[in-house]
Scaffold this active site. Structure first.
Site, PDB file in Angstrom:
ATOM      1  N   HIS A 188       0.802  -1.224   0.000  1.00 15.28           N
ATOM      2  CA  HIS A 188       0.000   0.000   0.000  1.00 15.28           C
ATOM      3  C   HIS A 188       0.836   1.277   0.000  1.00 15.28           C
ATOM      4  O   HIS A 188       0.272   2.362   0.177  1.00 15.28           O
ATOM      5  CB  HIS A 188      -0.918   0.040   1.225  1.00 15.28           C
ATOM      6  N   LYS A 210      -8.688  14.072   3.756  1.00 17.26           N
ATOM      7  CA  LYS A 210      -7.858  12.860   3.791  1.00 17.26           C
ATOM      8  C   LYS A 210      -6.903  12.988   4.962  1.00 17.26           C
ATOM      9  O   LYS A 210      -6.857  14.024   5.630  1.00 17.26           O
ATOM     10  CB  LYS A 210      -7.086  12.679   2.485  1.00 17.26           C
ATOM     11  N   LYS A 219       0.592  14.384   0.765  1.00 16.49           N
ATOM     12  CA  LYS A 219      -0.748  14.688   0.235  1.00 16.49           C
ATOM     13  C   LYS A 219      -0.903  16.183  -0.060  1.00 16.49           C
ATOM     14  O   LYS A 219      -1.854  16.603  -0.694  1.00 16.49           O
ATOM     15  CB  LYS A 219      -1.816  14.198   1.205  1.00 16.49           C
ATOM     16  N   THR A 232      -8.578   6.387  -2.254  1.00 17.93           N
ATOM     17  CA  THR A 232      -9.973   6.001  -2.475  1.00 17.93           C
ATOM     18  C   THR A 232     -10.902   7.189  -2.282  1.00 17.93           C
ATOM     19  O   THR A 232     -12.022   7.175  -2.781  1.00 17.93           O
ATOM     20  CB  THR A 232     -10.400   4.854  -1.537  1.00 17.93           C
TER      21      THR A 232
END
Length: 835
Positions: A377, A569, A575, A677
Site C-alpha cells: 500500500h 484525507k 498529500k 480512495t
C-alpha cells in the site's frame, strides 16, 4: 399502529397471522421487534428510555434480521467446505452500521415508516450511532469496503483484526491546534457484535527457546515464553447487498489468563494482584499508539503478533473441525495480508505448523507460501515497516529463529539466480544491516506469499521498478495489479440518497448498486438541460446540509452557492494540503491588492487528522485554521473566499462531505500515493477532480475523459528526473515573486497574531528541503485552478462534466476489485447462499 401501542408490554407469543418478530421485514414486524428489544434487551419502556436505549433497540431489531442470514450462510459454507478468504488487516474503519444495514437489507423506507408510527425519528437514531474508530484512514476503510463487497459478490470470507477498546482519536480543534481526545466508542455498548466466549486462544511473548527430540527422535523446538495473554473473539456480521451472503468480521480482544492474583492480594500487593490483567488488556486497548517512544514500538509489534496468532489458531481450529488434516490447509484458506502490519503471520504459521502440529520445514513452508498473498500500500520507503532485531529477540525469539532460517534458504536461492551480486543479496535480505540490524517486514511478506499486488496501475508498475524491483526480477509471475475500489452502497446510496434516487429513476431500477457500469446510462442525459437542473438541485441540497453542519460544528458560515473546493484525507506532507493553502493565501493576497478583482466565490473545506507525533502535519492544521480565521473575518474578501476546517474527519463526516463537494483536491506528488480512495468517493458523487497523475487519479482520468479532469503537475518520471538532477526549491521561490510574497505573508505574523516564528518550521522546510516538491508544482497548480474557475462560470458545461464523472465510475466499485482478487489471486469462486 397507534402511539399508545408503544407503551404496552410486549406479547412474547407470536400469532400465526404475523411475520416472525425476529425476522419479518414488514412495518408491523419491525414495530413489534423494536418494542420487544426495548423491553427485553434494554429493560426500558418508552417514557424512561434514553436516546441510546432507543438506538440500541433499533440496532438489535436490524441485527436480528442479519443473524438468520448469517447462520444460514455459515451452514452453507461449512457443508460445502468452501475455500475461504481470510482478510488480515490491523484496521477496519467500518463506519456506522445502522443505516448501511438498512440499505443492504432493502428495508430503509419500511423502517422509516415504522419509526414514524412509533413516534421515532429514524434520522435522529442514525445520527446518534457511535462510529467504531477502528482505523486511521484509507487502509482501514478499504478493508471495510472489501468486507461489504465480499458478501455482495458471494465470496466466503472472514475478516480478522483487533477489537481496539479505544479507536482512532477524536480530534478537537483548540486555538487552531489539533488536540487528541480518547475515542470511547464502546462506552454505550456495541449492539452489532457477539462475544464468543468459547473462542479463546493463548498468545505468548518473550522468554527463550530450547531444542528437544520428540517421541520419534525428530529434533524440535519449544518456546518457553515468560508472558501469555488470551485472545477472545468478537464477531460482527457484514451483510452483502442483494445477496444472502454474510461475511464474518472477527476481532480479537486481549485478556489475562487469570484476571486476579489472590496470592498477591493476600499479602497486601494490591497493584500486583491485577498487574497481569492490566498488562494483558493493554495490547488491544488503543489503536496504533504513538510509536515514537520505544514502549510504543513494542506495543505495536505486540498488537500485530497478537491478532495474527489468534487468527491463524482460529483458522487451524476451523480446518481440523470441519475439513480434516492440516495438509489441506492452503486448499481451504487463502489469507490476504493488508499491508505489512500482519506480515509476522508468515513466521507464525510456520511456528504453529512445525512446533504445535509436528510438521517438517518443507511441508510447513509449502503450506505457508500457498496460503498468503500480500498487498503493498505504499511507495514511501520509510513506510515499509521494519523492527529492530533486538526487539524481535525480546518479544518473539522463536519467530526470529524462523525468520533467520527463511532468510538463509531464500538468500541461497538469490545467490544461485544472480551470481556474484552481493549488493542484490543485501537489498533482498529479510534482515537489514544498515543503521542497526532490522527485520524487513515487506521482504518477509513477499518471500512468504504466492502473490503480491499493488493497488493502482501506476503504483503496481512503480512497485516493480522501485521498492520491490529485486523481487520482481526474481519472481515476475507473482506480481499483479488490483486497482482499489469503494462500495457504492455506502458511498452513494447511504451518503447521498437524493443522488441514488435520481440514478435509480434514470436507470429504471437500482441494479446499478451491484453493477456500477450501468451508470453509463447517465451519459445519455449529460446535455439534457432539465436533467442538469435536477442534478444541480441534488448537489445544492447536499451543500446546504453541509453548510448547516459547518455552522453548528465548525462555527463558520458558508454560502452553498459558492464553489465547494474540498480536500479531505489523512494529513501528510505528501498529500500536500500545504499546496492547497498556498493557493488560498495567493487568492487572498490578490483580493487585498485589488478588491475589485473578478473572482469565482469559493469555499475551501479541509478535513484531516494528523498523527499525534507528526509535528509538521499538526502545524499545517494550525495554519489552515489560522488562515481561515483571518479570511473569514475580513469583510473585504469574505464574500469571495471562505475557509472551513471540518473537525474529527471520519467515515460519518466523510459521508457529509462527499455529496457536497464540487471540486475534489487530489494533489499528492506524483509517485507517492499508492491509489487513494477518496478520489473515487468524491467522483462518484459528482465532484470534479483537480489532481496530479498519481495513484488511481491516472485511471480515473482515463475513465472520465481528459476533458472532465483538471490535470496539473509533474509526472512520476519527471519527479524522479528532477530529484536526480538536484532539486533546489529556493531557486523557485527566488524566481516566482508571487510565491515568495505568499511565503513572506505567512511569516509576517498576519496569521499568527504577530508571531513571526510560529510557521517558520513549515516555510523553512518548503524553501530549503521541500521533500514533496510543493514549490515545483505551485505555478502549474494555480494555473489549473484558473481553469477550474472558468469551467465553473459555465454552469451547463460544469454540470455535464459532473454527470459524466459519475457515469464513468463503474470501474471503481469494490465489487470489481474483489472479483479481480478472486479470479487472479485467490482462485476462489462465488458461493451463493439461498435465503
Amino acid at each position: 399502529m397507534s402511539p399508545e401501542k408503544t407503551l404496552e408490554t410486549p406479547d412474547p407469543v407470536a400469532t400465526p397471522t404475523h411475520e416472525h418478530t425476529r425476522t419479518g421485514m414488514s412495518k408491523d414486524a419491525l414495530n413489534r421487534a423494536f418494542i420487544d428489544n426495548l423491553f427485553y434487551v434494554q429493560g426500558r419502556f418508552r417514557e424512561v428510555a434514553s436516546p441510546n436505549d432507543l438506538y440500541m433497540a433499533a440496532a438489535y431489531t436490524v441485527r436480528d434480521r442479519l443473524l438468520g442470514r448469517w447462520i444460514k450462510c455459515a451452514e452453507t459454507y461449512r457443508d460445502s467446505k468452501a475455500r475461504t478468504v481470510c482478510y488480515f488487516s490491523a484496521e477496519f474503519l467500518l463506519g456506522p452500521h445502522l443505516l448501511n444495514n438498512l440499505v443492504n437489507l432493502g428495508i430503509l423506507d419500511v423502517a422509516s415508516e415504522a419509526g414514524a408510527e412509533l413516534g421515532l425519528d429514524l434520522h435522529e437514531l442514525i445520527e446518534s450511532e457511535e462510529e467504531p474508530g477502528l482505523g486511521n484512514g484509507g487502509l482501514g476503510r478499504l478493508a471495510a469496503c472489501y468486507m461489504d463487497s465480499l458478501s455482495t459478490v458471494q465470496i466466503p470470507a472472514i475478516g480478522y483484526g483487533i477489537r481496539y477498546e479505544f479507536g482512532i482519536f477524536d480530534q478537537v480543534i483548540e486555538d487552531g491546534w489539533q488536540v487528541e481526545k480518547s475515542d470511547t466508542w464502546l462506552k454505550n455498548g456495541n449492539p452489532w457484535e457477539i462475544l464468543r466466549h468459547g473462542l479463546r486462544f493463548p498468545v505468548k511473548f518473550g522468554g527463550r527457546t530450547e531444542q528437544y527430540h520428540d517421541e520419534h527422535g525428530t529434533l524440535r523446538v519449544r518456546w518457553l515464553a515468560d508472558m501469555e495473554v488470551i485472545g477472545v473473539g468478537y464477531d460482527t456480521p457484514i451483510l452483502g447487498y442483494g445477496a444472502g451472503n454474510v461475511s464474518l468480521l472477527r476481532l480479537w480482544k486481549s485478556e489475562a489468563p487469570e484476571s486476579f492474583d489472590f496470592q498477591s492480594f493476600n499479602v497486601g500487593d494490591y497493584y500486583g494482584a491485577v498487574q497481569a490483567k492490566i498488562e494483558a488488556e493493554t495490547i488491544s486497548k488503543v489503536l496504533y499508539p504513538n510509536d515514537e517512544p520505544s514502549a510504543g514500538k513494542e506495543l505495536r509489534l505486540k498488537q500485530q503478533y497478537f491478532f495474527v496468532s489468534c487468527s491463524l489458531q482460529d483458522m487451524i481450529r476451523l480446518q481440523l473441525n470441519t475439513v480434516g488434516p492440516l495438509d489441506g490447509f492452503a486448499d481451504k484458506f487463502v489469507a490476504q495480508l493488508n499491508d505489512t502490519h500482519p506480515a509476522i503471520a508468515v513466521a507464525e504459521l510456520m511456528r504453529l505448523l512445525m512446533d504445535e502440529h509436528g510438521m517438517g520445514w518443507d511441508q510447513a513452508w509449502g503450506i505457508t507460501h500457498k496460503t498468503f498473498c500480500y498487498t503493498n500500500h505504499t511507495l514511501l520507503p520509510e513506510a515499509l515497516e521494519t523492527w529492530s532485531v533486538r526487539l524481535f529477540e525480546k518479544l518473539l525469539p522463536r519467530h526470529l529463529e524462523i525468520i533467520y532460517e527463511i532468510n538463509r534458504r531464500f538468500l541461497d536461492e538469490v545467490r544461485v539466480r544472480f551470481l556474484n551480486d552481493e549488493g542484490r543479496v543485501a537489498r533482498m535480505s529479510l534482515i537489514g544491516e544498515e543503521g542497526g540490524r532490522r527485520v524487513r517486514m515487506a521482504n518477509l511478506a513477499v518471500v512468504g506469499s504466492s502473490a503480491v499486488n499493488g493497488v493502482a496501475q501506476l503504483h503496481s508498475e512503480l512497485v516493480k521498478t522501485t521498492i520491490l524491483k529485486d523481487f520482481y526480477d526474481l519472481w515476475p509471475e507473482r506480481f499483479h495489479n488490483v486497482t482499489n475500489g469503494v462500495t457504492p452502497r455506502r458511498f452513494i446510496a447511504v451518503c447521498n440518497p437524493r443522488l441514488a434516487a435520481l440514478i435509480t429513476e434514470t436507470c429504471g431500477d437500482d441494479r446499478w448498486l451491484t453493477d456500477l457500469n450501468r451508470l453509463r446510462e447517465l451519459e445519455n442525459y449529460a446535455d439534457d438541460a432539465d436533467f442538469q437542473g435536477r442534478w444541480r438541485a441534488v448537489k445544492t441540497a447536499a451543500k446546504r446540509n453541509l453548510a448547516r453542519w459547518l455552522t453548528q460544528h465548525a462555527w463558520v458560515t458558508v454560502d452553498p452557492e459558492s464553489l465547494f473546493d474540498v480536500q479531505a484525507k489523512r494529513l501528510h506532507e505528501y498529500k500536500r494540503q500545504h499546496l492547497n493553502l498556498l493557493h488560498i493565501v495567493s487568492l487572498y493576497q490578490r483580493l487585498k491588492q485589488d478588491p475589485n478583482l473578478p473572482m469565482v466565490p469559493r469555499t475551501f473545506i479541509f478535513g484531516a487528522k494528523a498523527a499525534p507525533g507528526y509535528h509538521l502535519a499538526k502545524l499545517i492544521i494550525k495554519l489552515i485554521n489560522a488562515v481561515a480565521d483571518v479570511i473569514n473575518h475580513d469583510p473585504q474578501v469574505n464574500d469571495s473566499l471562505r475557509v472551513a476546517f471540518m473537525p474529527n474527519f471520519n467515515v460519518q463526516n466523510g459521508q457529509r462531505l462527499y455529496p457536497a463537494a464540487d471540486l475534489s483536491e487530489q494533489i499528492s506528488l506524483a509517485g507517492k500515493e499508492a491509489s487513494g480512495t477518496g478520489n473515487m468517493k468524491f467522483s462518484m458523487n459528482g465532484a470534479l477532480t483537480i489532481g496530479t497523475l498519481d495513484g488511481a487519479n491516472v485511471e480515473i482520468r482515463e475513465e472520465v475523459g481528459e476533458d472532465n479532469f483538471f490535470l496539473f503537475g509533474m509526472t512520476a518520471d519527471e519527479v524522479s528526473r528532477r530529484q536526480a538532477e538536484g532539486y533546489r526549491p529556493w531557486e523557485i521561490c527566488r524566481d516566482d515573486q508571487e510565491l515568495k510574497s505568499v511565503l513572506d505573508l505567512i511569516n509576517s505574523g498576519l496569521f499568527s497574531h504577530g508571531d513571526t516564528t510560529l510557521f517558520r518550521p513549515l516555510t523553512d522546510n518548503l524553501i530549503h528541503q521541500d521533500p514533496f516538491m510543493v514549490l515545483a508544482d505551485y505555478r502549474a497548480y494555480l494555473d489549473c485552478q484558473e481553469r477550474v474557475s472558468r469551467a465553473w462560470s459555465d454552469r451547463p458545461r460544469w454540470e455535464r462534466m459532473s454527470i459524466l464523472n459519475v457515469a464513468r465510475m463503474g470501474k471503481f466499485s469494490s465489487d470489481r476489485a474483489i472479483r479481480e482478487y478472486a479470479e487472479k489471486i485467490w482462485k476462489v469462486k462465488p458461493l451463493p447462499v439461498s435465503l
